[in-house]
Design an enzyme around this catalytic site. Structure first.
Site, PDB file in Angstrom:
ATOM      1  N   HIS A 101      -3.409   4.367   5.022  1.00 32.54           N
ATOM      2  CA  HIS A 101      -4.547   3.451   5.053  1.00 32.54           C
ATOM      3  C   HIS A 101      -5.806   4.149   4.523  1.00 32.54           C
ATOM      4  O   HIS A 101      -6.489   3.649   3.635  1.00 32.54           O
ATOM      5  CB  HIS A 101      -4.790   2.939   6.481  1.00 32.54           C
ATOM      6  N   TYR A 153       4.340   4.486  11.305  1.00 29.75           N
ATOM      7  CA  TYR A 153       4.609   3.068  11.564  1.00 29.75           C
ATOM      8  C   TYR A 153       5.409   2.367  10.464  1.00 29.75           C
ATOM      9  O   TYR A 153       5.533   1.162  10.469  1.00 29.75           O
ATOM     10  CB  TYR A 153       3.307   2.300  11.862  1.00 29.75           C
ATOM     11  N   ARG A 171       0.865  -1.184   0.000  1.00 28.01           N
ATOM     12  CA  ARG A 171       0.000   0.000   0.000  1.00 28.01           C
ATOM     13  C   ARG A 171       0.897   1.228   0.000  1.00 28.01           C
ATOM     14  O   ARG A 171       1.538   1.532   1.006  1.00 28.01           O
ATOM     15  CB  ARG A 171      -0.887  -0.038   1.255  1.00 28.01           C
TER      16      ARG A 171
END
Ligand SMILES: Cc1ncc(C[n+]2csc(CCOP(=O)(O)OP(=O)(O)O)c2C)c(N)n1
Ligand SMILES: [Mg+2]
Length: 359
Positions: free
Chosen positions: A260, A269, A256
């Protein structure tokens, strides 16, 4: 071809390497016009995705889950599907919608918060998007069983992320599909994260594809940044489903590239270096290099494709924004055929609240 790549041995189907060179014997051999159509769909997907992000930042679209990096998975899979096949989507599937011919204006309208955008036009076999993670999987299996009872020679496709494989729905769905040999094609877009949870925390298994083995049907891991690998695996799995040979699990190994959703900050992260590493594997770049080697791509062609993609996207935005905005009633109207008294009371309360101008 699928059985040549054993997920238990860590084998992954890949047609194109990072320089766009096709492995001999694995190229699905698509005609030039179809190869260009695939490229154009991938570019439209990226353009439409980037536009959605801009619209969200300008307050013109709601929370949005970006698809950048998933173009090969989405366009490769949808390009292999037939008109009669069914599709049970998840929330990150823009390239599927564009490829299957769903109006982009409707797709934008949906993410603008309007239920009307979720009404699939006649002639397209697309179920509404599942927001509860994994809930579309047993539904797709139910549709597969129905197709089998009716002796329809169709496949039922469902997409989901790596995170969805930790849901009971995934295991129940695949188990049922294996036992009843339903005509399902399960496609896991393993993009390495479920929001901030990395793939390693999702399962102790070496691959997601190997989970199919336990359910008694084939599973294959493909390079999800290689549109021809996704296409080749999907074409075979779809043909097997339609001809009564049962389900297949395809794990598309990808990344990705964006956050998100527009409410996330992935920089918290994961490292810049990791993202840069995946930029090199960009699915559009890889396919462009392949087309170039075949004499199907040059700067002039790129310009035409970019312009046409921009026009396609701007037209959809204008159309979506010209439609009526969602109303507070919409939140209540579509849950039950007849609204229960508790919801009626809540709606009355909301209206009174809004009426007092305290919005
Ligand atoms: C049943 C359920 N639990 C939690 C959520 C909140 N949620 C939305 S997306 C998501 C992560 C999904 O990750 P993955 O399946 O890998 O798909 P991706 O977003 O990476 O494409 C979670 C936990 C939800 N929508 N539904
Ligand atoms: Mg994921």
């Amino acid at each position: 071809m699928i059985e040549l790549f054993d997920p238990l041995k860590g084998e992954r189907l890949r047609v194109l390497d990072e320089t766009g060179e096709a492995a001999p014997g694995l190229d699905p051999g698509l005609p030039d016009a179809e190869l260009r159509a695939i490229y154009e769909r991938m570019l439209r997907t990226r353009t439409a995705d980037a536009k959605a992000l801009k619209l969200q930042r300008q307050g013109r679209l709601g929370t949005y889950p970006p698809s950048r990096g998933h173009e090969a998975c989405q366009v490769g899979l949808a390009s292999a599907m037939g008109r009669d096949d069914w599709f049970f989507p998840y929330f990150r599937d823009l390239g599927m919608y564009i490829t299957l011919g769903y109006p982009l204006a409707d797709y934008y309208h949906l993410w603008m918060g309007n239920e009307a955008g979720l009404r699939t036009p006649d002639g397209l076999n697309i179920y509404p998007i599942a927001i509860p993670v994994g809930s579309q999987i047993p539904q797709a299996v139910g549709a597969g069983l129905a197709a089998k009872y009716r002796k329809l020679r169709i496949a039922v496709v469902t997409t989901f992320g790596d995170g969805a494989t930790s849901e009971g729905d995934f295991h129940e769905g695949l188990n049922f599909a294996g036992v009843f040999r339903t005509p399902n094609v399960f496609v896991c877009l393993n993009n390495q994260f479920a929001i901030s949870v990395p793939r390693a925390r999702q399962t102790a298994a070496a691959t997601i594809a190997q989970k199919a083995v336990a359910y008694g049907f084939p599973g294959v891991q493909v390079d999800g940044n290689d549109v021809l690998a996704v296409y080749a695996a999907a074409r075979e799995a779809l043909a097997n489903a339609r001809s009564g040979q049962g389900p297949t699990l395809i794990e598309a190994y990808t990344y990705r590239m964006g956050d998100h959703t527009t409410s996330d900050d992935a920089a918290r992260y994961r490292s810049k270096e990791e993202v840069q590493e995946w930029e090199r594997r960009d699915p559009i770049l890889r396919f462009r290099l392949y087309l170039g080697k075949k004499g199907l791509w040059d700067e002039a062609y790129e310009k035409t494709v970019q312009e046409s993609a921009a026009e396609f996207v701007e037209k959809a935005v204008a159309e979506a924004e010209a439609r009526p905005a969602a109303t507070p009633e919409d939140l209540f109207t579509y849950t039950y055929a007849a609204m229960p008294p508790e919801l009626e009371a809540q709606l009355a309360e909301l209206k009174a609240f809004l009426g007092e101008g305290r919005r």
